[in-house]
Design a protein around this motif. Structure first.
Motif, short mmCIF file in Angstrom:
data_model
loop_
_atom_site.label_atom_id
_atom_site.label_comp_id
_atom_site.label_asym_id
_atom_site.label_seq_id
_atom_site.Cartn_x
_atom_site.Cartn_y
_atom_site.Cartn_z
N MET A 155 1.21 -35.84 -34.00
CA MET A 155 2.67 -35.73 -33.97
C MET A 155 3.10 -34.48 -33.19
O MET A 155 4.09 -34.53 -32.44
CB MET A 155 3.23 -35.68 -35.39
CG MET A 155 3.19 -37.03 -36.10
SD MET A 155 4.16 -37.07 -37.62
CE MET A 155 3.11 -36.15 -38.74
N ALA A 156 2.38 -33.39 -33.36
CA ALA A 156 2.72 -32.16 -32.63
C ALA A 156 2.53 -32.35 -31.14
O ALA A 156 3.36 -31.91 -30.33
CB ALA A 156 1.87 -30.99 -33.14
N GLN A 157 1.44 -33.02 -30.75
CA GLN A 157 1.19 -33.28 -29.33
C GLN A 157 2.32 -34.13 -28.74
O GLN A 157 2.81 -33.86 -27.65
CB GLN A 157 -0.15 -34.01 -29.14
CG GLN A 157 -1.37 -33.19 -29.50
CD GLN A 157 -1.71 -32.17 -28.45
OE1 GLN A 157 -1.76 -32.47 -27.27
NE2 GLN A 157 -1.95 -30.95 -28.87
N ASP A 158 2.74 -35.17 -29.48
CA ASP A 158 3.83 -36.03 -29.01
C ASP A 158 5.14 -35.24 -28.88
O ASP A 158 5.89 -35.42 -27.92
CB ASP A 158 4.04 -37.21 -29.96
CG ASP A 158 2.92 -38.24 -29.86
OD1 ASP A 158 2.17 -38.22 -28.86
OD2 ASP A 158 2.80 -39.07 -30.79
N ALA A 159 5.40 -34.36 -29.84
CA ALA A 159 6.63 -33.56 -29.78
C ALA A 159 6.61 -32.64 -28.56
O ALA A 159 7.62 -32.49 -27.86
CB ALA A 159 6.78 -32.74 -31.06
N LEU A 160 5.47 -32.01 -28.28
CA LEU A 160 5.38 -31.13 -27.11
C LEU A 160 5.46 -31.91 -25.81
O LEU A 160 5.97 -31.40 -24.80
CB LEU A 160 4.10 -30.30 -27.17
CG LEU A 160 4.12 -29.20 -28.23
CD1 LEU A 160 2.75 -28.55 -28.36
CD2 LEU A 160 5.19 -28.17 -27.92
N GLN A 216 -0.76 -27.17 -23.08
CA GLN A 216 -2.02 -27.89 -22.89
C GLN A 216 -2.12 -28.93 -23.97
O GLN A 216 -1.79 -28.67 -25.13
CB GLN A 216 -3.21 -26.94 -22.95
CG GLN A 216 -3.29 -26.07 -21.72
CD GLN A 216 -4.63 -25.39 -21.59
OE1 GLN A 216 -4.73 -24.21 -21.86
NE2 GLN A 216 -5.64 -26.13 -21.19
N PHE A 217 -2.57 -30.12 -23.58
CA PHE A 217 -2.65 -31.24 -24.49
C PHE A 217 -4.08 -31.73 -24.62
O PHE A 217 -4.89 -31.54 -23.72
CB PHE A 217 -1.77 -32.39 -23.99
CG PHE A 217 -0.34 -32.01 -23.81
CD1 PHE A 217 0.53 -31.93 -24.89
CD2 PHE A 217 0.16 -31.72 -22.55
CE1 PHE A 217 1.85 -31.57 -24.73
CE2 PHE A 217 1.48 -31.36 -22.37
CZ PHE A 217 2.33 -31.29 -23.47
N GLU A 218 -4.34 -32.40 -25.73
CA GLU A 218 -5.64 -33.03 -25.89
C GLU A 218 -5.73 -34.20 -24.93
O GLU A 218 -4.72 -34.76 -24.52
CB GLU A 218 -5.79 -33.52 -27.33
CG GLU A 218 -5.85 -32.40 -28.34
CD GLU A 218 -5.96 -32.92 -29.77
OE1 GLU A 218 -6.10 -34.13 -29.97
OE2 GLU A 218 -5.88 -32.09 -30.67
#
Length: 163
Positions: free
Chosen positions: A16-21, A120-122
């Protein structure tokens, strides 16, 4: 007294945090797509997984970068179209206009050097295991071709990372 094992994250907070960023990337691209374009000295280095589902562009271009590619949105880009799940943009490569479409889920880095802002994202789902294997065997970053005046530049962001 034995400790309980850590609880399993059934909410998937990291995802969810990755999607928000990634929403920050989308919002920045929407501002860049406005008629007035990028404000001030802002410009973007966007790195994405070229083999991620939904990435599209000319085969000759994407085949040069079988893992990751970095594009620069600064002075010369056209038809920037940030959608809900992906963005499209036309850039010049080798003097030829080429259109790319990139899902936000394929973006691994977003950098605005004018204000030193980096996200930076996974790796996209399904590529995390492959990325972990690649990380175990370090390799030198691919050399980016030099671009002439007015052409898109493909660069490695390694020079901007804090070590």
């Amino acid at each position: 007294m034995a400790q309980d094992p850590p609880a399993q994250d059934l909410m998937h907070y990291e995802s969810m945090a990755q999607d928000a960023l990634r929403g920050v990337v989308k919002a920045a691209l929407k501002k860049a797509a406005a008629p007035e374009g990028l404000p001030g000295a802002h410009h973007f280095y966007i790195t994405f997984k070229t083999e991620a589902p939904g990435v599209s562009g000319p085969d000759d271009l994407l085949s040069k970068y079988p893992d990751e590619m970095t594009i620069v949105l600064q002075h010369r880009y056209w038809d920037l179209a940030p959608g809900e799940t992906f963005f499209s943009v036309t850039l010049h490569f080798g003097g030829q206009p080429k259109r790319l479409s990139v899902p936000y889920s394929a973006v691994t880095r977003f950098y605005d050097p004018s204000v030193q802002f980096l996200l930076q994202f996974e790796a996209p789902a399904g590529e995390a295991a492959a990325s972990a294997a690649e990380a175990a065997a370090p390799s030198p970053p691919p050399a980016a071709p030099s671009a002439g005046e007015g052409e898109a530049k493909i660069v490695s962001l390694d020079q901007f990372r804090k070590k």
